[in-house]
Design a protein around this motif. Sequence first.
Motif, PDB file in Angstrom:
ATOM      1  N   LYS A  77       0.834  -1.199   0.000  1.00 57.72           N
ATOM      2  CA  LYS A  77       0.000   0.000   0.000  1.00 57.72           C
ATOM      3  C   LYS A  77       0.868   1.247   0.000  1.00 57.72           C
ATOM      4  O   LYS A  77       0.562   2.228  -0.687  1.00 57.72           O
ATOM      5  N   ASP A  78       1.961   1.229   0.780  1.00 59.35           N
ATOM      6  CA  ASP A  78       2.875   2.371   0.820  1.00 59.35           C
ATOM      7  C   ASP A  78       3.520   2.610  -0.544  1.00 59.35           C
ATOM      8  O   ASP A  78       3.624   3.749  -0.999  1.00 59.35           O
ATOM      9  N   VAL A  79       3.931   1.544  -1.191  1.00 63.03           N
ATOM     10  CA  VAL A  79       4.552   1.661  -2.512  1.00 63.03           C
ATOM     11  C   VAL A  79       3.536   2.203  -3.517  1.00 63.03           C
ATOM     12  O   VAL A  79       3.853   3.103  -4.307  1.00 63.03           O
ATOM     13  N   ALA A  80       2.328   1.686  -3.486  1.00 63.95           N
ATOM     14  CA  ALA A  80       1.294   2.150  -4.418  1.00 63.95           C
ATOM     15  C   ALA A  80       1.006   3.633  -4.205  1.00 63.95           C
ATOM     16  O   ALA A  80       0.831   4.387  -5.174  1.00 63.95           O
ATOM     17  N   LYS A  81       0.981   4.051  -2.964  1.00 67.04           N
ATOM     18  CA  LYS A  81       0.731   5.466  -2.660  1.00 67.04           C
ATOM     19  C   LYS A  81       1.864   6.336  -3.199  1.00 67.04           C
ATOM     20  O   LYS A  81       1.621   7.386  -3.797  1.00 67.04           O
ATOM     21  N   LYS A  82       3.096   5.903  -3.021  1.00 65.08           N
ATOM     22  CA  LYS A  82       4.242   6.671  -3.513  1.00 65.08           C
ATOM     23  C   LYS A  82       4.269   6.711  -5.041  1.00 65.08           C
ATOM     24  O   LYS A  82       4.596   7.740  -5.635  1.00 65.08           O
ATOM     25  N   VAL A  83       3.901   5.617  -5.688  1.00 67.34           N
ATOM     26  CA  VAL A  83       3.839   5.598  -7.153  1.00 67.34           C
ATOM     27  C   VAL A  83       2.765   6.570  -7.632  1.00 67.34           C
ATOM     28  O   VAL A  83       2.975   7.311  -8.610  1.00 67.34           O
ATOM     29  N   GLN A  84       1.645   6.593  -6.956  1.00 71.81           N
ATOM     30  CA  GLN A  84       0.569   7.511  -7.328  1.00 71.81           C
ATOM     31  C   GLN A  84       1.043   8.955  -7.167  1.00 71.81           C
ATOM     32  O   GLN A  84       0.787   9.791  -8.031  1.00 71.81           O
ATOM     33  N   GLN A  85       1.733   9.253  -6.059  1.00 71.68           N
ATOM     34  CA  GLN A  85       2.244  10.608  -5.847  1.00 71.68           C
ATOM     35  C   GLN A  85       3.244  10.991  -6.936  1.00 71.68           C
ATOM     36  O   GLN A  85       3.211  12.105  -7.463  1.00 71.68           O
ATOM     37  N   LEU A  86       4.120  10.069  -7.285  1.00 77.08           N
ATOM     38  CA  LEU A  86       5.100  10.321  -8.338  1.00 77.08           C
ATOM     39  C   LEU A  86       4.406  10.540  -9.677  1.00 77.08           C
ATOM     40  O   LEU A  86       4.776  11.442 -10.445  1.00 77.08           O
ATOM     41  N   ASP A  87       3.379   9.754  -9.952  1.00 73.43           N
ATOM     42  CA  ASP A  87       2.626   9.910 -11.186  1.00 73.43           C
ATOM     43  C   ASP A  87       1.981  11.286 -11.246  1.00 73.43           C
ATOM     44  O   ASP A  87       1.997  11.947 -12.300  1.00 73.43           O
TER      45      ASP A  87
END
Length: 96
Positions: A77-87
Amino acid sequence: MGEISIKINIADRIYPLRITTEEEEIIRRAAKLINDRIKEFQENYAVRDKQDLLSMCVLHYATATLKAEEASKHEDKDVAKKVQQLDEILSDFFSE
């Protein structure tokens, strides 16, 4: 990737197995971990019955597995959140 026959000793019982050669090391390591944990339980608790020791061992490893799965879900979940922020950052940057 052929199959081999091995014998694994767990709690003073022999278990014949047919496994792939790739599985042999991990299965032997797993049997050693189980036997080490059983020995630890024997030394630390007044339990001598092998069935009780095996049950305690299974509970220990099942609990550890569930904890690891839960930690993995949290990390995912943390990784997905960071990927979304980067996107979002990249989208903002390229839309300017």
